[in-house]
Design a protein around this motif. Structure first.
Motif, PDB file in Angstrom:
ATOM      1  N   THR A   1       7.051  -9.152  13.396  1.00  0.00           N
ATOM      2  CA  THR A   1       5.850  -8.359  13.206  1.00  0.00           C
ATOM      3  C   THR A   1       5.297  -8.606  11.801  1.00  0.00           C
ATOM      4  OG1 THR A   1       6.724  -6.673  14.690  1.00  0.00           O
ATOM      5  CG2 THR A   1       4.903  -6.015  13.264  1.00  0.00           C
ATOM      6  N   SER A   2       3.980  -8.631  11.662  1.00  0.00           N
ATOM      7  CA  SER A   2       3.370  -8.971  10.370  1.00  0.00           C
ATOM      8  C   SER A   2       3.253  -7.778   9.433  1.00  0.00           C
ATOM      9  CB  SER A   2       1.981  -9.574  10.594  1.00  0.00           C
ATOM     10  OG  SER A   2       2.075 -10.821  11.244  1.00  0.00           O
ATOM     11  N   LEU A   3       2.979  -6.600   9.984  1.00  0.00           N
ATOM     12  CA  LEU A   3       2.730  -5.411   9.161  1.00  0.00           C
ATOM     13  C   LEU A   3       3.371  -4.200   9.826  1.00  0.00           C
ATOM     14  CD1 LEU A   3      -0.598  -4.289   7.515  1.00  0.00           C
ATOM     15  CD2 LEU A   3       0.572  -2.732   9.080  1.00  0.00           C
ATOM     16  N   VAL A   4       4.023  -3.360   9.024  1.00  0.00           N
ATOM     17  CA  VAL A   4       4.571  -2.098   9.519  1.00  0.00           C
ATOM     18  C   VAL A   4       4.208  -0.999   8.538  1.00  0.00           C
ATOM     19  CG1 VAL A   4       6.646  -0.776  10.095  1.00  0.00           C
ATOM     20  CG2 VAL A   4       6.496  -3.186  10.738  1.00  0.00           C
ATOM     21  N   LEU A   5       3.685   0.085   9.057  1.00  0.00           N
ATOM     22  CA  LEU A   5       3.456   1.305   8.289  1.00  0.00           C
ATOM     23  C   LEU A   5       4.689   2.177   8.457  1.00  0.00           C
ATOM     24  CD1 LEU A   5       1.575   3.244   6.704  1.00  0.00           C
ATOM     25  CD2 LEU A   5       0.640   3.956   8.898  1.00  0.00           C
ATOM     26  N   SER A   6       5.313   2.569   7.352  1.00  0.00           N
ATOM     27  CA  SER A   6       6.591   3.267   7.465  1.00  0.00           C
ATOM     28  C   SER A   6       6.750   4.300   6.359  1.00  0.00           C
ATOM     29  CB  SER A   6       7.752   2.265   7.401  1.00  0.00           C
ATOM     30  OG  SER A   6       8.989   2.908   7.620  1.00  0.00           O
ATOM     31  N   GLY A   7       7.530   5.329   6.658  1.00  0.00           N
ATOM     32  CA  GLY A   7       7.826   6.380   5.694  1.00  0.00           C
ATOM     33  C   GLY A   7       8.206   7.651   6.419  1.00  0.00           C
ATOM     34  N   GLY A   8       8.007   8.771   5.763  1.00  0.00           N
ATOM     35  CA  GLY A   8       8.384  10.032   6.380  1.00  0.00           C
ATOM     36  C   GLY A   8       7.754  11.217   5.681  1.00  0.00           C
ATOM     37  N   VAL A   9       7.617  12.288   6.423  1.00  0.00           N
ATOM     38  CA  VAL A   9       7.184  13.572   5.887  1.00  0.00           C
ATOM     39  C   VAL A   9       7.968  14.671   6.596  1.00  0.00           C
ATOM     40  CG1 VAL A   9       4.821  12.816   5.375  1.00  0.00           C
ATOM     41  CG2 VAL A   9       5.319  13.877   7.573  1.00  0.00           C
TER      42      VAL A   9
ATOM     43  N   ALA B   1      -0.789   8.185   5.810  1.00  0.00           N
ATOM     44  CA  ALA B   1      -1.001   6.880   6.439  1.00  0.00           C
ATOM     45  C   ALA B   1      -2.383   6.335   6.111  1.00  0.00           C
ATOM     46  CB  ALA B   1      -0.817   6.987   7.946  1.00  0.00           C
ATOM     47  N   ASP B   2      -3.402   7.189   6.191  1.00  0.00           N
ATOM     48  CA  ASP B   2      -4.752   6.755   5.839  1.00  0.00           C
ATOM     49  C   ASP B   2      -4.828   6.291   4.390  1.00  0.00           C
ATOM     50  OD1 ASP B   2      -5.616   7.375   8.373  1.00  0.00           O
ATOM     51  OD2 ASP B   2      -6.705   9.188   7.799  1.00  0.00           O
ATOM     52  N   LEU B   3      -4.187   7.048   3.493  1.00  0.00           N
ATOM     53  CA  LEU B   3      -4.200   6.688   2.077  1.00  0.00           C
ATOM     54  C   LEU B   3      -3.494   5.357   1.843  1.00  0.00           C
ATOM     55  CD1 LEU B   3      -3.404  10.182   0.499  1.00  0.00           C
ATOM     56  CD2 LEU B   3      -5.586   8.956   0.379  1.00  0.00           C
ATOM     57  N   ALA B   4      -2.385   5.121   2.542  1.00  0.00           N
ATOM     58  CA  ALA B   4      -1.651   3.866   2.376  1.00  0.00           C
ATOM     59  C   ALA B   4      -2.477   2.678   2.850  1.00  0.00           C
ATOM     60  CB  ALA B   4      -0.323   3.933   3.124  1.00  0.00           C
ATOM     61  N   LEU B   5      -3.126   2.819   3.988  1.00  0.00           N
ATOM     62  CA  LEU B   5      -3.961   1.738   4.508  1.00  0.00           C
ATOM     63  C   LEU B   5      -5.119   1.444   3.556  1.00  0.00           C
ATOM     64  CD1 LEU B   5      -3.963   2.798   8.257  1.00  0.00           C
ATOM     65  CD2 LEU B   5      -3.100   0.617   7.383  1.00  0.00           C
ATOM     66  N   ALA B   6      -5.758   2.502   3.053  1.00  0.00           N
ATOM     67  CA  ALA B   6      -6.868   2.307   2.122  1.00  0.00           C
ATOM     68  C   ALA B   6      -6.384   1.664   0.826  1.00  0.00           C
ATOM     69  CB  ALA B   6      -7.546   3.648   1.838  1.00  0.00           C
ATOM     70  N   ASP B   7      -5.216   2.081   0.355  1.00  0.00           N
ATOM     71  CA  ASP B   7      -4.668   1.522  -0.875  1.00  0.00           C
ATOM     72  C   ASP B   7      -4.375   0.035  -0.721  1.00  0.00           C
ATOM     73  OD1 ASP B   7      -3.613   1.833  -3.570  1.00  0.00           O
ATOM     74  OD2 ASP B   7      -1.622   1.616  -2.683  1.00  0.00           O
ATOM     75  N   ALA B   8      -3.962  -0.364   0.480  1.00  0.00           N
ATOM     76  CA  ALA B   8      -3.673  -1.774   0.739  1.00  0.00           C
ATOM     77  C   ALA B   8      -4.931  -2.583   1.041  1.00  0.00           C
ATOM     78  CB  ALA B   8      -2.695  -1.901   1.910  1.00  0.00           C
ATOM     79  N   GLY B   9      -6.070  -1.909   1.176  1.00  0.00           N
ATOM     80  CA  GLY B   9      -7.296  -2.606   1.523  1.00  0.00           C
ATOM     81  C   GLY B   9      -7.298  -3.128   2.937  1.00  0.00           C
ATOM     82  N   ILE B  10      -6.659  -2.373   3.847  1.00  0.00           N
ATOM     83  CA  ILE B  10      -6.509  -2.822   5.235  1.00  0.00           C
ATOM     84  C   ILE B  10      -7.315  -1.933   6.163  1.00  0.00           C
ATOM     85  CG2 ILE B  10      -4.879  -2.955   7.165  1.00  0.00           C
ATOM     86  CD1 ILE B  10      -2.777  -3.860   5.159  1.00  0.00           C
TER      87      ILE B  10
ATOM     88  N   GLY C   1       0.831  -1.195   0.000  1.00  0.00           N
ATOM     89  CA  GLY C   1       0.000   0.000   0.000  1.00  0.00           C
ATOM     90  C   GLY C   1       0.863   1.241   0.000  1.00  0.00           C
ATOM     91  N   ILE C   2       0.372   2.320  -0.616  1.00  0.00           N
ATOM     92  CA  ILE C   2       1.136   3.560  -0.753  1.00  0.00           C
ATOM     93  C   ILE C   2       0.219   4.746  -0.479  1.00  0.00           C
ATOM     94  CG2 ILE C   2       2.257   5.100  -2.426  1.00  0.00           C
ATOM     95  CD1 ILE C   2       3.352   2.613  -3.823  1.00  0.00           C
TER      96      ILE C   2
ATOM     97  N   ALA D   1       5.778  10.461   1.897  1.00  0.00           N
ATOM     98  CA  ALA D   1       5.006   9.260   1.574  1.00  0.00           C
ATOM     99  C   ALA D   1       5.100   8.253   2.708  1.00  0.00           C
ATOM    100  CB  ALA D   1       5.502   8.628   0.277  1.00  0.00           C
ATOM    101  N   PHE D   2       4.060   7.425   2.804  1.00  0.00           N
ATOM    102  CA  PHE D   2       4.055   6.279   3.712  1.00  0.00           C
ATOM    103  C   PHE D   2       3.715   5.023   2.925  1.00  0.00           C
ATOM    104  CE2 PHE D   2       4.153   9.401   6.979  1.00  0.00           C
ATOM    105  CZ  PHE D   2       4.720   8.761   8.063  1.00  0.00           C
ATOM    106  N   LEU D   3       4.301   3.909   3.363  1.00  0.00           N
ATOM    107  CA  LEU D   3       4.131   2.639   2.685  1.00  0.00           C
ATOM    108  C   LEU D   3       3.699   1.575   3.691  1.00  0.00           C
ATOM    109  CD1 LEU D   3       6.707   4.252   1.353  1.00  0.00           C
ATOM    110  CD2 LEU D   3       6.921   2.198  -0.002  1.00  0.00           C
ATOM    111  N   ILE D   4       2.853   0.680   3.241  1.00  0.00           N
ATOM    112  CA  ILE D   4       2.501  -0.509   4.019  1.00  0.00           C
ATOM    113  C   ILE D   4       3.481  -1.606   3.641  1.00  0.00           C
ATOM    114  CG2 ILE D   4       0.756  -2.250   4.536  1.00  0.00           C
ATOM    115  CD1 ILE D   4      -0.032   0.497   5.498  1.00  0.00           C
ATOM    116  N   LEU D   5       4.210  -2.108   4.622  1.00  0.00           N
ATOM    117  CA  LEU D   5       5.137  -3.213   4.414  1.00  0.00           C
ATOM    118  C   LEU D   5       4.603  -4.439   5.146  1.00  0.00           C
ATOM    119  CD1 LEU D   5       8.589  -1.430   4.971  1.00  0.00           C
ATOM    120  CD2 LEU D   5       7.177  -1.494   2.915  1.00  0.00           C
TER     121      LEU D   5
END
Length: 409
Positions: A181-189, A81-90, A9-10, A234-238
């Protein structure tokens, strides 16, 4: 546990686009977000151009109770972060709270918020200072606010390494996933375009004084004389590949295949800068050789000495004109902690779409640099791996390798 770490997710908040689709279209079309600074009256400064996010109303994206307690940079982080989660369908409510981590990077903290409150303190008195000043200024506030908003109680962290910090956050997130850990939201602004923040930018002497947005930020150009500061990131779902497979649906943008960080030796030591070593270590970590990299997303400082040093490092690894070089940040400015993650997003999209975005204006690259800078029009590519570079002030170097993978990885 060295299983693949996937980007699923992005979320993007950039000067030339909010949301991954808007940003990618603008990048391919050469539409930039650099313009005269309007956040305050900057007419007294020699440098007056910035990469601003202008069409962004936080009230359209965030609940009202968050607005009084957040700096503009935290609002960008929450929305990305919200956009990344939505993009990943999470939906985080469907996952185990302690199995979701959050690793962020920020180089400026809540500059605009804290400077406003300092002004209140000095001009009005302590009773006029917001109670939220106690945390809204802090480098780790984005990690905290995102984790609270989404119920992410797993491993958390915040990294500070100026422009290199965003890649460091992604590298640390990969390490966190491999520890279980199964999922990490990561990035920077980042955002520091208030009067005090702007004074800090220009005081270093590295900001361009050009008045034409199309000619202000000219990395690797013979006449390069500085960069343009910007805001956003940007933030990414890993996710670990095994965790992703357990989900009923989803997409894969690619894999975080390799990462390394080095630090430059002190001036006068006679030892070489650490960027080339970071590249070699990241490639080794990914199990790839120089010939496997189809495009490099450069740090591109926009000043002669560091541009020359980066070109030398790239020649040393890839040979003369050995790999295409992309610099999409000419359209946004340097975003500090947000710059690396945004370049990673662009690299992943380039691999998926088979196209390398171009620097849209003419660039006069010295022949001795020996680089293949993509300019004018975007270039088709069949690359399956890309290298992203970032350097931070005071000697930080980071390199990250992304690789294309099948959607059923």
């Amino acid at each position: 546990m060295n299983e693949p770490v996937l980007v699923t997710g992005i979320g993007v908040t950039a000067p030339n686009g909010v949301g991954v689709k808007e940003y990618w279209n603008a990048t391919l079309e050469g539409r930039g977000g650099i313009a005269p600074l309007t956040r305050f009256d900057a007419s007294g400064h020699a440098s007056r151009l910035a990469g601003q996010i202008t069409r962004f109303d936080p009230a359209e994206h965030l609940p009202g109770q968050l607005l009084p307690q957040t700096d503009v940079s935290t609002r960008f982080a929450l929305v990305a972060a919200d956009l990344a989660l939505a993009d990943a369908g999470i939906d985080p409510r469907d996952l185990v709270d302690y199995d979701m981590g959050i690793i962020t990077s920020n180089a400026s903290g809540g500059f605009e918020f804290t400077h406003r409150e300092f002004d209140n303190l000095w001009s009005k008195g302590p009773e006029f200072v917001s109670v939220y000043e106690s945390f809204a200024w802090f480098y780790a506030v984005n990690t905290g606010q995102i984790s609270i908003r989404n119920g992410m109680r797993g491993p958390g962290g915040a990294l500070v390494a100026e422009q290199a910090g965003g890649l460091d956050a992604l590298g640390h997130a990969r390490r966190t996933l491999r520890l279980g850990t199964s999922l990490v939201l990561s990035g920077g602004v980042d955002s520091a375009l208030d009067p005090w923040g702007w004074a800090a930018h220009v005081s270093g002497g590295s900001v361009s004084r050009a008045t034409d947005p199309a000619r202000a930020y000219l990395p690797f150009d013979r006449s390069a004389d500085g960069y343009v500061p910007g805001e956003g990131g940007a933030f990414l779902i890993l996710e670990r590949a095994s965790a992703f497979r357990r989900r009923p649906s989803g997409q894969v943008y690619g894999e975080i295949a390799g990462y390394a960080a080095t630090f430059d030796p002190p001036p006068g030591s006679g030892r070489p800068p650490g960027l080339r070593r970071a590249v070699e270590l990241a490639l080794d970590d990914a199990g790839l050789g120089p010939g496997d990299i189809g495009v490099v997303f450069a740090d591109a400082a926009g000043r002669p000495e560091p541009d020359r040093a980066e070109a030398e490092a790239l020649r040393g690894v890839f040979g003369v004109r050995g790999v295409p070089l992309a610099v999409p940040k000419v359209l946004t400015g340097r975003l500090y902690a947000g710059g690396g993650p945004l370049d990673v997003v662009t690299a992943l999209l380039s691999l998926r779409e088979g196209i390398i975005p171009a620097v849209p204006h003419a660039v006069d690259v010295p022949a001795e640099y020996g680089i293949d800078l993509v300019t004018g029009e975007s270039r088709d590519t069949d690359a399956t791996a890309a290298l992203v570079l970032a350097r931070g002030r005071w000697g930080f170097n980071s390199a990250l390798v992304v690789r294309a993978v099948a959607s059923d990885a």
